[in-house]
Design an enzyme around this catalytic site. Sequence first.
Site, PDB file in Angstrom:
ATOM      1  N   GLU A   1       0.823  -1.308  -0.078  1.00 10.19           N
ATOM      2  CA  GLU A   1      -0.094   0.065  -0.047  1.00 10.19           C
ATOM      3  C   GLU A   1       0.886   1.368   0.088  1.00 10.19           C
ATOM      4  O   GLU A   1       1.967   1.507   0.402  1.00 10.19           O
ATOM      5  CB  GLU A   1      -0.952   0.044   1.321  1.00 10.19           C
ATOM      6  CG  GLU A   1      -1.857   0.755   1.427  1.00 10.19           C
ATOM      7  CD  GLU A   1      -2.907   1.285   0.344  1.00 10.19           C
ATOM      8  OE1 GLU A   1      -2.406   1.717  -0.773  1.00 10.19           O
ATOM      9  OE2 GLU A   1      -4.213   0.954   0.618  1.00 10.19           O
ATOM     10  N   ASP A   2       0.617   2.478  -0.760  1.00  7.77           N
ATOM     11  CA  ASP A   2       1.272   3.385  -0.759  1.00  7.77           C
ATOM     12  C   ASP A   2       1.159   4.164   0.475  1.00  7.77           C
ATOM     13  O   ASP A   2       2.139   4.604   1.101  1.00  7.77           O
ATOM     14  CB  ASP A   2       0.863   4.399  -1.882  1.00  7.77           C
ATOM     15  CG  ASP A   2      -0.959   4.629  -1.760  1.00  7.77           C
ATOM     16  OD1 ASP A   2      -1.468   4.173  -0.948  1.00  7.77           O
ATOM     17  OD2 ASP A   2      -1.228   5.400  -2.879  1.00  7.77           O
TER      18      ASP A   2
ATOM     19  N   ASP B   1      -3.791   6.281   5.722  1.00  6.56           N
ATOM     20  CA  ASP B   1      -4.601   7.644   6.349  1.00  6.56           C
ATOM     21  C   ASP B   1      -5.597   7.003   7.504  1.00  6.56           C
ATOM     22  O   ASP B   1      -5.309   6.611   8.615  1.00  6.56           O
ATOM     23  CB  ASP B   1      -5.159   8.303   5.273  1.00  6.56           C
ATOM     24  CG  ASP B   1      -5.614   9.495   5.444  1.00  6.56           C
ATOM     25  OD1 ASP B   1      -4.840  10.279   6.279  1.00  6.56           O
ATOM     26  OD2 ASP B   1      -6.787  10.137   5.307  1.00  6.56           O
TER      27      ASP B   1
ATOM     28  N   PHE C   1      -1.311  16.398   3.125  1.00  6.95           N
ATOM     29  CA  PHE C   1      -1.845  15.653   1.801  1.00  6.95           C
ATOM     30  C   PHE C   1      -0.685  15.703   0.871  1.00  6.95           C
ATOM     31  O   PHE C   1       0.155  16.889   0.534  1.00  6.95           O
ATOM     32  CB  PHE C   1      -2.722  16.568   0.920  1.00  6.95           C
ATOM     33  CG  PHE C   1      -3.447  15.609   0.044  1.00  6.95           C
ATOM     34  CD1 PHE C   1      -4.057  14.353   0.185  1.00  6.95           C
ATOM     35  CD2 PHE C   1      -3.139  15.954  -1.298  1.00  6.95           C
ATOM     36  CE1 PHE C   1      -4.607  13.612  -1.076  1.00  6.95           C
ATOM     37  CE2 PHE C   1      -3.461  15.016  -2.435  1.00  6.95           C
ATOM     38  CZ  PHE C   1      -4.150  13.994  -2.096  1.00  6.95           C
TER      39      PHE C   1
ATOM     40  N   ARG D   1       1.961  11.722  -9.819  1.00  5.84           N
ATOM     41  CA  ARG D   1       2.267  10.367  -9.655  1.00  5.84           C
ATOM     42  C   ARG D   1       3.802  10.315 -10.032  1.00  5.84           C
ATOM     43  O   ARG D   1       4.557   9.377  -9.657  1.00  5.84           O
ATOM     44  CB  ARG D   1       1.336   9.407 -10.618  1.00  5.84           C
ATOM     45  CG  ARG D   1       0.130   9.320  -9.971  1.00  5.84           C
ATOM     46  CD  ARG D   1      -0.639   7.894 -10.487  1.00  5.84           C
ATOM     47  NE  ARG D   1      -2.112   7.961 -10.206  1.00  5.84           N
ATOM     48  CZ  ARG D   1      -2.673   7.817  -9.242  1.00  5.84           C
ATOM     49  NH1 ARG D   1      -2.186   7.355  -8.188  1.00  5.84           N
ATOM     50  NH2 ARG D   1      -4.126   7.978  -9.542  1.00  5.84           N
TER      51      ARG D   1
HETATM   52  P1  5GP Z   1      -7.294   5.512   4.045  1.00  7.40           P
HETATM   53  O1  5GP Z   1      -8.514   4.650   3.598  1.00  7.40           O
HETATM   54  O2  5GP Z   1      -6.428   4.834   4.987  1.00  7.40           O
HETATM   55  O3  5GP Z   1      -8.045   6.885   4.650  1.00  7.40           O
HETATM   56  O4  5GP Z   1      -6.982   5.963   2.735  1.00  7.40           O
HETATM   57  C1  5GP Z   1      -5.890   5.333   1.932  1.00  7.40           C
HETATM   58  C2  5GP Z   1      -5.962   5.992   0.569  1.00  7.40           C
HETATM   59  O5  5GP Z   1      -6.418   7.330   0.366  1.00  7.40           O
HETATM   60  C3  5GP Z   1      -4.369   5.798   0.146  1.00  7.40           C
HETATM   61  O6  5GP Z   1      -4.091   4.438  -0.605  1.00  7.40           O
HETATM   62  C4  5GP Z   1      -4.238   6.830  -1.057  1.00  7.40           C
HETATM   63  O7  5GP Z   1      -4.949   6.794  -2.194  1.00  7.40           O
HETATM   64  C5  5GP Z   1      -5.127   7.930  -0.410  1.00  7.40           C
HETATM   65  N1  5GP Z   1      -4.586   8.982   0.559  1.00  7.40           N
HETATM   66  C6  5GP Z   1      -4.426   9.003   1.695  1.00  7.40           C
HETATM   67  N2  5GP Z   1      -3.712   9.859   2.110  1.00  7.40           N
HETATM   68  C7  5GP Z   1      -3.432  10.384   0.999  1.00  7.40           C
HETATM   69  C8  5GP Z   1      -2.337  11.585   0.759  1.00  7.40           C
HETATM   70  O8  5GP Z   1      -1.744  12.265   1.532  1.00  7.40           O
HETATM   71  N3  5GP Z   1      -1.885  11.563  -0.538  1.00  7.40           N
HETATM   72  C9  5GP Z   1      -2.560  10.963  -1.631  1.00  7.40           C
HETATM   73  N4  5GP Z   1      -2.021  11.291  -2.713  1.00  7.40           N
HETATM   74  N5  5GP Z   1      -3.338  10.041  -1.540  1.00  7.40           N
HETATM   75  C10 5GP Z   1      -3.614   9.837  -0.151  1.00  7.40           C
END
Ligand code: 5GP
Length: 180
Positions: A98-99, A102, A151, A164
Amino acid sequence: MQNDIQEVLYSEEQIQLKVRELGAAVSRDYEGRNPLVICVLKGAFIFMADLSKNITIPIELDFMAVSSYGNSTRSSGEVRIVKDLDNSVEGRDILIVEDIIDSGLTLSYLIDVLERRNAKSVRVVALFDKPGRRTVDLNADYTGFSIPDAFVVGYGLDYAEHYRNLPYVGILKEEIYSNR
Ligand code: 5GP
Protein backbone atom coordinates in the site's frame (compact mmCIF):
# COMPACT_ATOMS: atom_id res chain seq x y z
CA MET A 1 4.75 20.59 -11.34
CA GLN A 2 7.55 21.37 -8.87
CA ASN A 3 5.99 24.79 -8.20
CA ASP A 4 2.93 23.11 -6.71
CA ILE A 5 4.99 21.43 -3.97
CA GLN A 6 5.20 23.23 -0.65
CA GLU A 7 7.95 21.04 0.80
CA VAL A 8 9.81 17.90 -0.22
CA LEU A 9 9.39 15.36 2.60
CA TYR A 10 11.55 12.53 1.26
CA SER A 11 13.98 12.60 -1.64
CA GLU A 12 14.31 9.85 -4.21
CA GLU A 13 17.51 8.65 -2.46
CA GLN A 14 15.87 8.53 0.98
CA ILE A 15 12.95 6.56 -0.42
CA GLN A 16 15.24 4.09 -2.21
CA LEU A 17 17.19 3.43 0.99
CA LYS A 18 13.99 2.77 2.92
CA VAL A 19 12.59 0.51 0.19
CA ARG A 20 15.79 -1.54 0.31
CA GLU A 21 15.37 -2.00 4.08
CA LEU A 22 11.73 -3.03 3.65
CA GLY A 23 12.66 -5.50 0.91
CA ALA A 24 15.30 -7.06 3.16
CA ALA A 25 12.86 -7.41 6.06
CA VAL A 26 10.20 -9.01 3.83
CA SER A 27 12.77 -11.40 2.30
CA ARG A 28 13.93 -12.46 5.76
CA ASP A 29 10.44 -12.97 7.19
CA TYR A 30 9.01 -14.87 4.20
CA GLU A 31 12.01 -17.13 3.58
CA GLY A 32 10.77 -20.45 2.13
CA ARG A 33 7.11 -19.31 1.74
CA ASN A 34 6.40 -17.97 -1.82
CA PRO A 35 3.97 -15.17 -0.85
CA LEU A 36 1.47 -13.52 -3.20
CA VAL A 37 2.38 -9.84 -3.18
CA ILE A 38 -0.59 -7.60 -3.98
CA CYS A 39 -0.20 -4.06 -5.26
CA VAL A 40 -3.06 -1.70 -4.48
CA LEU A 41 -3.42 0.43 -7.62
CA LYS A 42 -2.83 3.03 -8.59
CA GLY A 43 -0.90 4.76 -5.83
CA ALA A 44 1.38 1.84 -4.94
CA PHE A 45 2.61 1.07 -8.46
CA ILE A 46 6.06 2.65 -8.15
CA PHE A 47 6.56 1.34 -4.61
CA MET A 48 5.57 -2.16 -5.81
CA ALA A 49 8.07 -2.00 -8.68
CA ASP A 50 10.94 -0.86 -6.45
CA LEU A 51 10.06 -3.10 -3.52
CA SER A 52 9.77 -6.23 -5.65
CA LYS A 53 13.29 -5.64 -7.00
CA ASN A 54 14.54 -5.65 -3.42
CA ILE A 55 12.83 -8.90 -2.43
CA THR A 56 15.29 -11.74 -2.85
CA ILE A 57 12.99 -14.75 -2.36
CA PRO A 58 10.50 -16.21 -4.90
CA ILE A 59 7.25 -14.23 -4.94
CA GLU A 60 4.20 -13.93 -7.16
CA LEU A 61 2.70 -10.54 -7.98
CA ASP A 62 -0.89 -9.49 -8.46
CA PHE A 63 -2.75 -6.20 -8.75
CA MET A 64 -5.98 -4.88 -7.37
CA ALA A 65 -7.56 -1.49 -7.99
CA VAL A 66 -9.88 0.06 -5.46
CA SER A 67 -11.62 3.37 -5.36
CA SER A 68 -13.10 4.93 -2.29
CA TYR A 69 -15.94 7.34 -2.37
CA GLY A 70 -15.15 10.65 -0.77
CA ASN A 71 -13.81 14.03 -1.70
CA SER A 72 -10.51 14.45 -3.49
CA THR A 73 -8.23 14.37 -0.44
CA ARG A 74 -10.13 12.24 2.12
CA SER A 75 -11.50 8.74 1.73
CA SER A 76 -14.98 7.93 3.02
CA GLY A 77 -14.27 4.29 3.84
CA GLU A 78 -16.81 3.04 1.32
CA VAL A 79 -14.48 1.06 -0.88
CA ARG A 80 -15.25 -0.45 -4.27
CA ILE A 81 -13.09 -3.04 -6.06
CA VAL A 82 -12.48 -1.64 -9.54
CA LYS A 83 -10.10 -4.41 -10.65
CA ASP A 84 -9.97 -7.69 -8.81
CA LEU A 85 -7.04 -10.10 -8.45
CA ASP A 86 -6.20 -12.63 -11.15
CA ASN A 87 -5.11 -15.22 -8.55
CA SER A 88 -6.97 -17.09 -5.86
CA VAL A 89 -5.76 -16.15 -2.39
CA GLU A 90 -7.05 -19.31 -0.71
CA GLY A 91 -4.36 -20.84 1.49
CA ARG A 92 -1.80 -18.23 0.38
CA ASP A 93 0.44 -15.95 2.40
CA ILE A 94 -0.58 -12.47 1.25
CA LEU A 95 1.46 -9.31 1.46
CA ILE A 96 -0.52 -6.16 0.60
CA VAL A 97 1.62 -3.35 -0.80
CA GLU A 98 0.00 0.00 0.00
CA ASP A 99 1.19 3.52 -0.72
CA ILE A 100 -0.14 5.30 2.35
CA ILE A 101 -2.39 4.60 5.32
CA ASP A 102 -4.59 7.48 6.37
CA SER A 103 -7.87 6.61 8.12
CA GLY A 104 -7.10 2.90 7.64
CA LEU A 105 -10.55 2.26 6.16
CA THR A 106 -9.34 1.13 2.74
CA LEU A 107 -6.93 -1.39 4.21
CA SER A 108 -9.30 -2.74 6.80
CA TYR A 109 -11.80 -3.37 3.98
CA LEU A 110 -9.16 -5.12 1.85
CA ILE A 111 -7.88 -7.27 4.71
CA ASP A 112 -11.44 -8.31 5.46
CA VAL A 113 -12.05 -9.28 1.80
CA LEU A 114 -8.85 -11.37 1.65
CA GLU A 115 -9.55 -13.09 4.97
CA ARG A 116 -13.06 -13.99 3.83
CA ARG A 117 -11.48 -15.55 0.74
CA ASN A 118 -9.51 -17.78 3.13
CA ALA A 119 -6.01 -16.40 2.76
CA LYS A 120 -3.60 -18.23 5.06
CA SER A 121 -2.08 -14.98 6.32
CA VAL A 122 -2.46 -11.31 5.42
CA ARG A 123 0.20 -8.75 6.14
CA VAL A 124 0.68 -5.17 5.01
CA VAL A 125 3.68 -3.16 3.91
CA ALA A 126 2.96 0.57 3.64
CA LEU A 127 5.51 3.12 2.51
CA PHE A 128 3.83 6.03 4.30
CA ASP A 129 1.68 6.18 7.38
CA LYS A 130 -0.30 9.00 8.97
CA PRO A 131 -0.96 7.46 12.39
CA GLY A 132 -2.63 10.65 13.63
CA ARG A 133 -5.49 10.23 11.17
CA ARG A 134 -6.54 6.68 11.99
CA THR A 135 -10.26 5.99 12.55
CA VAL A 136 -9.92 2.19 12.77
CA ASP A 137 -7.47 0.18 14.87
CA LEU A 138 -5.02 -0.96 12.21
CA ASN A 139 -1.27 -0.89 11.74
CA ALA A 140 0.96 -2.04 8.91
CA ASP A 141 3.34 -4.92 9.62
CA TYR A 142 6.07 -3.00 7.79
CA THR A 143 6.05 0.79 7.60
CA GLY A 144 8.45 3.04 5.68
CA PHE A 145 7.88 6.54 7.04
CA SER A 146 5.45 8.02 9.53
CA ILE A 147 4.38 11.43 8.27
CA PRO A 148 2.32 14.30 9.65
CA ASP A 149 -1.27 14.95 8.65
CA ALA A 150 -0.68 16.64 5.30
CA PHE A 151 -1.72 15.79 1.78
CA VAL A 152 1.29 14.40 -0.05
CA VAL A 153 1.96 13.59 -3.70
CA GLY A 154 4.69 11.97 -5.78
CA TYR A 155 6.27 8.52 -6.04
CA GLY A 156 2.95 7.12 -7.26
CA LEU A 157 0.68 9.30 -5.15
CA ASP A 158 -1.61 11.68 -7.02
CA TYR A 159 -3.88 14.62 -6.76
CA ALA A 160 -6.56 14.35 -9.47
CA GLU A 161 -4.24 11.91 -11.34
CA HIS A 162 -1.35 14.37 -11.42
CA TYR A 163 2.06 14.29 -9.69
CA ARG A 164 2.37 10.46 -9.63
CA ASN A 165 5.54 10.71 -11.74
CA LEU A 166 7.45 12.91 -9.28
CA PRO A 167 10.42 10.83 -8.07
CA TYR A 168 10.18 12.28 -4.53
CA VAL A 169 7.31 12.76 -2.08
CA GLY A 170 6.22 16.23 -1.09
CA ILE A 171 3.42 18.15 0.55
CA LEU A 172 1.05 19.65 -2.02
CA LYS A 173 0.36 23.37 -1.62
CA GLU A 174 -3.05 23.75 -0.06
CA GLU A 175 -4.12 26.37 -2.61
CA ILE A 176 -4.00 23.66 -5.31
CA TYR A 177 -6.86 21.67 -3.82
CA SER A 178 -8.63 24.07 -1.44
CA ASN A 179 -10.62 25.96 -4.10
CA ARG A 180 -11.82 22.91 -5.95
P1 5GP B 1 -7.51 5.52 4.01
O1 5GP B 1 -8.58 4.57 3.60
O2 5GP B 1 -6.45 4.91 4.87
O3 5GP B 1 -8.11 6.77 4.63
O4 5GP B 1 -6.86 6.07 2.69
C1 5GP B 1 -5.96 5.34 1.96
C2 5GP B 1 -5.88 5.85 0.55
O5 5GP B 1 -6.18 7.24 0.45
C3 5GP B 1 -4.45 5.70 0.07
O6 5GP B 1 -4.25 4.45 -0.53
C4 5GP B 1 -4.34 6.85 -0.91
O7 5GP B 1 -4.81 6.44 -2.18
C5 5GP B 1 -5.26 7.91 -0.37
N1 5GP B 1 -4.50 8.88 0.45
C6 5GP B 1 -4.49 9.01 1.80
N2 5GP B 1 -3.68 10.00 2.18
C7 5GP B 1 -3.15 10.51 1.04
C8 5GP B 1 -2.22 11.57 0.76
O8 5GP B 1 -1.69 12.27 1.64
N3 5GP B 1 -1.92 11.78 -0.55
C9 5GP B 1 -2.48 11.07 -1.57
N4 5GP B 1 -2.10 11.39 -2.80
N5 5GP B 1 -3.35 10.07 -1.35
C10 5GP B 1 -3.69 9.80 -0.06
